[in-house]
Structures are given as C-alpha cells and as structure tokens.
Scaffold this active site. Structure first.
Site, PDB file in Angstrom:
ATOM      1  N   SER A  96      -9.578   1.649   2.629  1.00  0.00           N
ATOM      2  CA  SER A  96      -8.856   2.410   1.868  1.00  0.00           C
ATOM      3  C   SER A  96      -7.793   1.722   1.049  1.00  0.00           C
ATOM      4  O   SER A  96      -7.168   1.940   0.037  1.00  0.00           O
ATOM      5  CB  SER A  96      -8.313   3.576   2.709  1.00  0.00           C
ATOM      6  OG  SER A  96      -7.318   2.904   3.811  1.00  0.00           O
TER       7      SER A  96
ATOM      8  N   LYS B 280       0.912  -1.206  -0.018  1.00  0.00           N
ATOM      9  CA  LYS B 280      -0.022  -0.028  -0.063  1.00  0.00           C
ATOM     10  C   LYS B 280       0.932   1.272  -0.089  1.00  0.00           C
ATOM     11  O   LYS B 280       2.134   1.197   0.538  1.00  0.00           O
ATOM     12  CB  LYS B 280      -0.780   0.003   1.233  1.00  0.00           C
ATOM     13  CG  LYS B 280      -1.761   1.075   1.457  1.00  0.00           C
ATOM     14  CD  LYS B 280      -2.804   1.125   2.870  1.00  0.00           C
ATOM     15  CE  LYS B 280      -3.996   2.058   2.616  1.00  0.00           C
ATOM     16  NZ  LYS B 280      -4.628   1.817   3.927  1.00  0.00           N
TER      17      LYS B 280
ATOM     18  N   SER C 108      -9.556  -0.604   6.943  1.00  0.00           N
ATOM     19  CA  SER C 108      -9.160  -0.380   5.536  1.00  0.00           C
ATOM     20  C   SER C 108      -8.436  -1.654   4.975  1.00  0.00           C
ATOM     21  O   SER C 108      -8.217  -1.895   3.798  1.00  0.00           O
ATOM     22  CB  SER C 108      -8.123   0.655   5.568  1.00  0.00           C
ATOM     23  OG  SER C 108      -8.927   1.861   5.512  1.00  0.00           O
TER      24      SER C 108
HETATM   25  N1  GLN Z   1     -13.056   4.310   6.699  1.00  0.00           N
HETATM   26  C1  GLN Z   1     -12.444   4.458   7.706  1.00  0.00           C
HETATM   27  C2  GLN Z   1     -11.822   5.940   7.563  1.00  0.00           C
HETATM   28  O1  GLN Z   1     -11.949   6.615   6.664  1.00  0.00           O
HETATM   29  C3  GLN Z   1     -11.195   3.558   7.960  1.00  0.00           C
HETATM   30  C4  GLN Z   1      -9.898   4.058   7.218  1.00  0.00           C
HETATM   31  C5  GLN Z   1      -8.894   2.952   7.369  1.00  0.00           C
HETATM   32  O2  GLN Z   1      -8.711   1.916   8.226  1.00  0.00           O
HETATM   33  N2  GLN Z   1      -7.689   3.599   7.092  1.00  0.00           N
HETATM   34  O3  GLN Z   1     -11.169   6.397   8.543  1.00  0.00           O
END
Ligand code: GLN
Length: 445
Positions: free
Chosen positions: A148, A73, A172
């Site tokens: 994400s 990532k 994410s």
């Molecule tokens: N969807 C959550 C956020 O936007 C989780 C993001 C993540 O786990 N990096 O914060």
C-alpha cells in the site's frame, strides 16, 4: 544521488538545504501530476524549516539527517499536514501532532517534503484503492507501483525526495519497493515506535524506510528506532551497524510463486552472491510457509475492525462505513462478523496460534542459517486496468506476510528485471538482527 552522499554536500554548504528543498519542490510541481506520488505538499512549511537549518548550519550540520528531504505515507501523523490515509473518511483531517518517528526525524534535521499516496487505510497491494487516484510506477509506467505504500516507493523511484517512510503490515513497504526498483525495509516488530501511525493491524504494523540504497535505509533506521513511552510494544536497541561477514549460510525455503521466472532470477542472484563472497546456501524447511495468507487476513480483519471504531464521524472526519471504499468496507464487515460473541473469538485465536507456529518455525530455521532469501512478490505487477479477484489480490502477499507474522525484519532489494520490470528479493533474519540483514543486503545490492 544517494542520501548518504548528499549529506556531505549539505554539511559542507556546497548545497544549501533551501536549494535541496527547492529542487525537489520544482520536480514535484512539474512531474507529480503525472506520477501522483504526493497528495499533500506545503512548500511554505518545508522552506521554513530549510531556512532555519541554513541559518544555523554551523551549529546543526552534524545532525544525522541534516537537510535531507523525506516523504511520508499518509498514514503517519505529521503536524499541520492532511493525514488522510488516502481516504474520503479523513479527507479533511489535519494532524495536530507529530508521530514519534516524525519528531525524531525533525530533531535530526530531516525535512518533511510532503505526504505520499497509498491504498485507502493501507489496505491493498497496488495503490489502486486510494481515494486520491492511483500512483504511477516510475520504473514501469504502464504498471501498478505496488502498495500500500505506493506513493512512498514511487516518490523515491521518481527522485521526488531523498528517502520516504512507509508502513508495513503484510508487505506494504517491500511490495512497492520491489515493483518500483528501490530498497524497502520492514523492521522487527517493536524496533520502531508506532505512536502516531494510524493502525491497520496493531500486532503486525511497523513503520519502515524506502530508499535508493541499503546504507540510506540504515541511516534513517538508526534515527527512528528505539523505545518510546507512548508505544508499549517498542524496545530499546543498540545502534544498528554493518557487520563484517564471513561464512554466511543462506537458507532457501520451498515457496510457490506464480511466475517461475522470478524464482529463476532470484536463484541466479543468490548463486552469484554466494560465489563472490564464498558463502553457502542450503534448503531450509518451513512447513507452514504456505499458510501465511490464511493466518494473516483473519488477524487483520479483526484488528482493523476494532481499530476503525474510532472513526464514528464524531471526532475525526466522517463515519468510516459511510465514506470508505469497497476493500475497507469488506474488512470492517468481515472483522465485525468474525468478532461476534457467538464465535467466542475462535477465528482470531486460531489465527494467533498459527502465527505462533510460523514464528517458531522461523526461529528454528535461524539456528541453522544466517538469513532466508525468498521473492518479495510472486509475480510481476499487473498493468493498469487489469481486473483481479479478491483472492488474486491477496495472493500478492504470500511472500511478505511471513515476516510480519514471525515479527522478524525483512528487506526487499532489487534483484534485476524481467520484461524491463524491476523484481525484488527479500532477505529475512532473526528478530532484532537488522545489522546482519542490512550487511547481507549490501552484498546483493
Ligand atoms: N496487502 C496487505 C493488506 O492489504 C498488506 C498491507 C500492508 O502491509 N499495509 O493487508
């Protein structure tokens, strides 16, 4: 082919590391323009590493990841790659060092095949917030891949790499794993070093694995885990092993989800697994299970605001406020507002208190049951072009933020399909009980 099976071919030399790398590079070249899972691929770097491993196969073949190709990532530092966090802010940032997890992977003969797409600075649930364009979902091409860590899940599902790393602050890793029909593990807070991960929220972030199978995830977890002098929140831990399970009790809490069909599918799966293994299920009470989102976002806003102060345009890339997208700006402005001196940290402290309550509720639930099973995401991934309100977007996280708040491990495994779209279920256990979690997950696989 699963990574574990491929490892045998690579070790025996029936498949050379160079062949493995080349076949992924070819596939990426041909199919990535359609999927957009990778946003930085440097064939010369991967091929160089492959050549070295092939030349020294006899000496190195017992390394744990010998010749396997890993996608990473864009929020985890990999030396000589553009670690952009899929943002314009860091569009030209070339990492000068390896994150601890990357160093460990390289030491065990793993090859970094490229850098994967994500929501900008890991803020999002769909992949649509990337400044590099959204990734497609290889398992449901007209729908979002989730986020994400969208590119990591898409890359594994599309067969562009053996395994991928993602990061998980509130879901994410598990969310895109669920939508793309693959396995995603968020380890316990502190199991894996965060050194070299660009923070979203330092008290919730963990690096974890996206893979085709539970045993592949286990393989990589054992490589990347462990105490790291450079991350004071990391712990030493024993090798994670699969356990012989008997008399498992699965806890099922009441949780509200948008799409009832998801609960039905998961209940059916739990019944099947219980019947096949002679396990039991029982309802568990988690009183504050529906307060996850309200607890999670204030913590993320404040910590993200603080973490992004280093992107002032002087050291790395551009000034973040001048170059970021709407969602990132919302969090910076929101975080700056609620961190103001006049509020004396009230919102942040309250959220931390609520976090503590959620953590304790899970701990007492685990005195009665071995694991808890809940959906990964409360609805099917939306189709491209569908517009969602901020609240609707944050709602995608209701089932995943809980494990981060409670600091416990959680895995998403495929549970089946609804309307041809993959749906995952989550298994949660006590903190640092990854061995049990993965063993149970194997029975669901
Ligand atoms: N969807 C959550 C956020 O936007 C989780 C993001 C993540 O786990 N990096 O914060």
């Amino acid at each position: 082919m699963n990574a574990i099976d491929k490892l045998n071919l690579l070790r025996s030399g029936k498949l050379t590391v160079t062949q493995n790398v080349k076949s992924f590079l070819d596939k990426i070249k041909k199919e990535n323009p359609k999927i957009n899972a990778f946003i930085d691929v440097r064939p010369e770097l991967a091929l160089n590493d492959a050549e070295y491993l092939d030349k020294n196969r006899e000496k190195l073949k017992n390394k744990k990841l010998f010749g396997l190709c890993i996608g990473v990532k864009a929020a985890i530092n990999v030396k000589n790659y553009n670690i952009s966090c899929a943002s314009n802010t860091l569009k030209n940032y070339i990492a000068p060092y390896d994150a601890t997890v990357i160093k460990k992977i390289k030491d065990e003969g793993g090859i970094i095949i490229g850098i994967t797409n994500c929501d900008e600075f890991c803020c999002g649930i769909s992949g649509e917030k990337s400044a590099f364009g959204v990734s497609k979902n290889p398992s449901a091409i007209d729908r979002i891949p989730g986020g994400s860590s969208s590119g990591s899940a898409a890359a594994v599902a599309a067969g562009f790499c053996d395994i991928a790393l993602g990061s998980d602050t509130g879901g994410s890793i598990r969310n895109p794993a669920s939508h793309c029909g693959v396995v995603g593990v968020k380890p316990s807070y502190g199991l894996v070093s965060r050194y070299g991960l660009i923070d979203l929220s330092m008290s919730l972030d963990q690096i974890g694995v996206i893979s085709k199978s539970v045993s592949d995830a286990l393989l990589v977890l054992n490589v990347i885990k462990g105490r790291d002098e450079r991350d004071a929140t990391s712990y030493e831990s024993k090798e994670i092993k699969l356990e012989k399970l008997s008399k498992i009790k699965i806890g099922i809490p009441k949780i509200s989800v948008r799409d009832e069909r998801i609960l039905e599918l998961i209940n059916k799966k739990v019944r099947e697994v219980c019947e096949a293994n002679n396990w039991k299920q029982e309802e568990v009470e988690l009183k504050h299970i529906n307060l996850g989102i309200q607890t999670y976002y204030p913590i993320v806003y404040v910590e993200f605001f603080s973490g992004t102060r280093k992107f002032d345009g002087r050291r790395f890339g551009k000034k973040i406020e001048d170059s970021c997208g709407e969602e990132v700006l919302r969090r910076i402005l929101g975080g700056s507002e609620i961190s103001k001196a006049e509020f004396k940290g009230t919102y942040y402290r309250r959220a931390l208190k609520a976090k503590e309550i959620i953590k304790k509720e899970f701990a007492s639930a685990f005195e009665k049951v071995d694991c808890i099973v809940i959906p990964t995401v409360p609805k099917l991934p939306h189709k491209f072009g569908e517009k969602l309100s901020v609240e609707e977007e944050y709602d995608y996280d209701v089932c995943t933020v809980l494990a981060n708040l409670a600091e416990i491990p959680a895995i998403s495994v495929p549970a089946g399909k609804i309307d041809q779209v993959p749906v995952g279920l989550q298994i949660l256990t006590r903190r640092f009980d990854e061995g049990k979690m993965l063993s149970i997950a194997e029975k669901f696989e």
